[in-house]
Design a protein around this motif. Sequence first.
Motif, mmCIF file in Angstrom:
data_model
loop_
_atom_site.group_PDB
_atom_site.id
_atom_site.type_symbol
_atom_site.label_atom_id
_atom_site.label_comp_id
_atom_site.label_asym_id
_atom_site.label_seq_id
_atom_site.Cartn_x
_atom_site.Cartn_y
_atom_site.Cartn_z
ATOM 1 N N VAL A 154 -15.221 22.217 7.252
ATOM 2 C CA VAL A 154 -14.437 23.668 7.714
ATOM 3 C C VAL A 154 -13.265 22.940 8.418
ATOM 4 N N GLY A 155 -12.228 23.135 7.481
ATOM 5 C CA GLY A 155 -10.602 22.474 7.989
ATOM 6 C C GLY A 155 -10.340 21.620 7.056
ATOM 7 N N ALA A 156 -8.522 22.123 6.230
ATOM 8 C CA ALA A 156 -8.188 20.953 5.389
ATOM 9 C C ALA A 156 -7.231 20.537 6.330
ATOM 10 N N GLY A 157 -7.287 20.075 7.250
ATOM 11 C CA GLY A 157 -6.299 18.925 7.766
ATOM 12 C C GLY A 157 -6.587 17.680 8.044
ATOM 13 N N ILE A 158 -6.238 16.805 8.131
ATOM 14 C CA ILE A 158 -6.504 15.034 8.227
ATOM 15 C C ILE A 158 -8.102 14.303 8.725
ATOM 16 N N ALA A 159 -8.486 15.729 9.992
ATOM 17 C CA ALA A 159 -9.540 15.780 10.019
ATOM 18 C C ALA A 159 -11.115 15.984 8.900
ATOM 19 N N GLY A 160 -10.538 17.658 8.208
ATOM 20 C CA GLY A 160 -11.703 17.730 7.395
ATOM 21 C C GLY A 160 -11.386 16.401 6.000
ATOM 22 N N LEU A 161 -9.570 16.884 5.347
ATOM 23 C CA LEU A 161 -10.054 15.828 4.772
ATOM 24 C C LEU A 161 -10.450 14.479 4.216
ATOM 25 N N SER A 162 -10.349 13.664 4.996
ATOM 26 C CA SER A 162 -10.650 12.603 5.664
ATOM 27 C C SER A 162 -12.221 12.448 5.438
ATOM 28 N N THR A 163 -12.584 13.839 6.772
ATOM 29 C CA THR A 163 -14.360 13.598 6.142
ATOM 30 C C THR A 163 -14.873 13.535 5.029
ATOM 31 N N ALA A 164 -14.538 14.964 4.283
ATOM 32 C CA ALA A 164 -15.212 14.908 3.045
ATOM 33 C C ALA A 164 -14.395 13.588 2.068
ATOM 34 N N TYR A 165 -13.540 12.905 1.734
ATOM 35 C CA TYR A 165 -13.183 11.581 1.471
ATOM 36 C C TYR A 165 -14.488 10.774 1.483
ATOM 37 N N ARG A 186 -18.952 8.371 -0.016
ATOM 38 C CA ARG A 186 -20.732 7.597 -0.443
ATOM 39 C C ARG A 186 -21.821 8.395 -1.033
ATOM 40 N N GLY A 187 -20.621 9.697 -2.252
ATOM 41 C CA GLY A 187 -22.026 9.893 -3.006
ATOM 42 C C GLY A 187 -22.412 11.408 -2.333
ATOM 43 N N PHE A 188 -21.747 11.863 -1.733
ATOM 44 C CA PHE A 188 -22.687 13.572 -1.172
ATOM 45 C C PHE A 188 -21.557 14.120 -1.880
ATOM 46 N N GLN A 189 -22.245 15.139 -1.924
ATOM 47 C CA GLN A 189 -21.837 16.323 -3.298
ATOM 48 C C GLN A 189 -21.080 17.610 -2.088
ATOM 49 N N VAL A 190 -19.824 18.169 -1.591
ATOM 50 C CA VAL A 190 -18.938 18.119 -0.289
ATOM 51 C C VAL A 190 -17.840 18.930 -1.073
ATOM 52 N N ALA A 191 -17.441 20.297 -0.323
ATOM 53 C CA ALA A 191 -16.677 21.810 -0.367
ATOM 54 C C ALA A 191 -16.317 21.836 1.027
ATOM 55 N N VAL A 192 -14.851 22.046 1.053
ATOM 56 C CA VAL A 192 -13.759 22.015 1.609
ATOM 57 C C VAL A 192 -13.446 23.762 2.162
ATOM 58 N N LEU A 193 -13.466 23.841 3.108
ATOM 59 C CA LEU A 193 -12.962 25.474 3.157
ATOM 60 C C LEU A 193 -12.082 26.012 4.921
ATOM 61 N N ASP A 194 -10.729 26.082 3.473
ATOM 62 C CA ASP A 194 -9.508 26.196 5.356
ATOM 63 C C ASP A 194 -10.105 28.062 5.046
ATOM 64 N N ASP A 195 -8.908 27.967 6.390
ATOM 65 C CA ASP A 195 -8.633 30.095 6.074
ATOM 66 C C ASP A 195 -7.099 29.800 5.431
#
Length: 507
Positions: A35-46, A51-60
């Motif tokens: 949750v969160g499409a700033g640098i923390a959220g997008l860096s974590t999703a990256y 590492r092979g995880f299926q990820v989804a990023v959500l932001d309001d």
Amino acid sequence: MQRQLIQTASIWRDGVDLPTYSPLTTDLRVAVAVVGAGIAGLSTAYQLAKRGFQVAVLDDGPIGGGDTGNTTAQVTCMLDKGYAETEQLRGADGARLTAESHMAAIDTIERIVRDEAIACDLARMDGYFFLAPGDELRTLTDERDASQRAGLRDVALLSSGVTLGNVRLSSALRFPRQAHFHPLKYLVGLCRAIEGMGGQIFCGTHITRVNAEAIVTLETTDGPAIRADTVVLATHMPINDALGYSLRIFPALTYVIGLHIPTGSLPNFLAFDTADPYHYVRIQAAADHDVLIVGGEDHKTGQADDMDARYQRLAQWARAQFPMAGEVLYRWSGEVANSFDGLALIGPDLVSPNVYVITGQTGIGMTHSTIGSMIVADQIAGTANPWAELYAPARATGRGLGQVVSEGLNVLSQYTELLKGGDVASATEIPAGSGAVVGWGPTKVAAYRDDRGVLHRRSALCTHLGCVVAWNDSAKTWDCPCHGSRFDSYGTVINGPAPSDLSPAEE
Ligand code: FES
């Protein structure tokens, strides 16, 4: 050429082509929801996708719509509290791990930019920590010695001053191999890389509730639910206040101006000074000139109403230091989440062990957010991380307890607003394009009159813990003086910990 209009959005929002994403319209099942499409959220999703995880990023909001777009994007190991104080607060080992993790974050950003071919103006340069007028050289020698003990052996004292272009500045410490970049262009590259690895991104999707069980369910305003094995909350302030984050994180507003300077009149550098609150400086190239970016004048969120004076003081300070500084081209503000020991809070929420938080990134959010992404991705993958304990959200406050107590007393004092009258006696006194609190006690109203003269009324009580919000006439927001929640002119929540919009006002 004289520009008539000062841009009131950050320089990063000027001309950048951000990708857009649709809201989530159906239920979603995913391994990790961020949750969160700033640098923390997008860096974590990256990091997770790598590492092979299926990820989804959500932001309001849109990509980078929060404080990543308001930062000055220094990519640095120069800490808000410095290494001397960090050593006192977290011990010698803590200071060493802090330096190690921040230098690793700078290297990680550089590697991602190279691997993903992200055109984000990343450049390496020296960083300087200047002596403010009236401060003693001892401040710098103590900080140099502590930095070197923490492992930053190249930190050097320039006791006779620093020359940048034709400008001579005061004594300073020099920190080699710092960096800066364009934060929103970096996010564009992260989005592209995440999608390239099969990740999904949804904007315009407001999470209203985190139900943490064996499978975490995220509820949204518009109905669709997200079910995930693991959730990462990278929302500036966590939207679940399970660990009392708002007692450990102290939001402040900070102000930034961008001034015209001739191209090449200053070398690329970044700097902070020893003033309290400190100033911070960097350069950004533009088409036919450079922009000197200067920030500072911080205050606790919701506890000042002299924003124009703060911008003016910044301009005076900038021109005194850098005589080539011309007109102010940009001015904007952002919110900084300070923590009790100057280090971010990163890791599992102990109440909900499959929910992770990244928050409290202080004034160096680029490195703290990147460290957060590395720690959380390792933890979710079950890999040991050497910095996890240092940044653990539930760590003891230790010597930071004094700040926790004084900030708590400050919060309590804000509730006396419930016993006072509003800013104006009647909403008729509010001019177009402005807002004010009207009324008494718990029925106080946050009234905003739009540019067409239409009045919009919401309850003035923050939906976190009921403090009275304050009108910020510069940013056109309602800011909560207790734990820093922010709402737009119409009462829509921008920054938590408030979980929802300001309530409709009683008639
Ligand atoms: S943010 Fe806590 S009461 Fe407003």
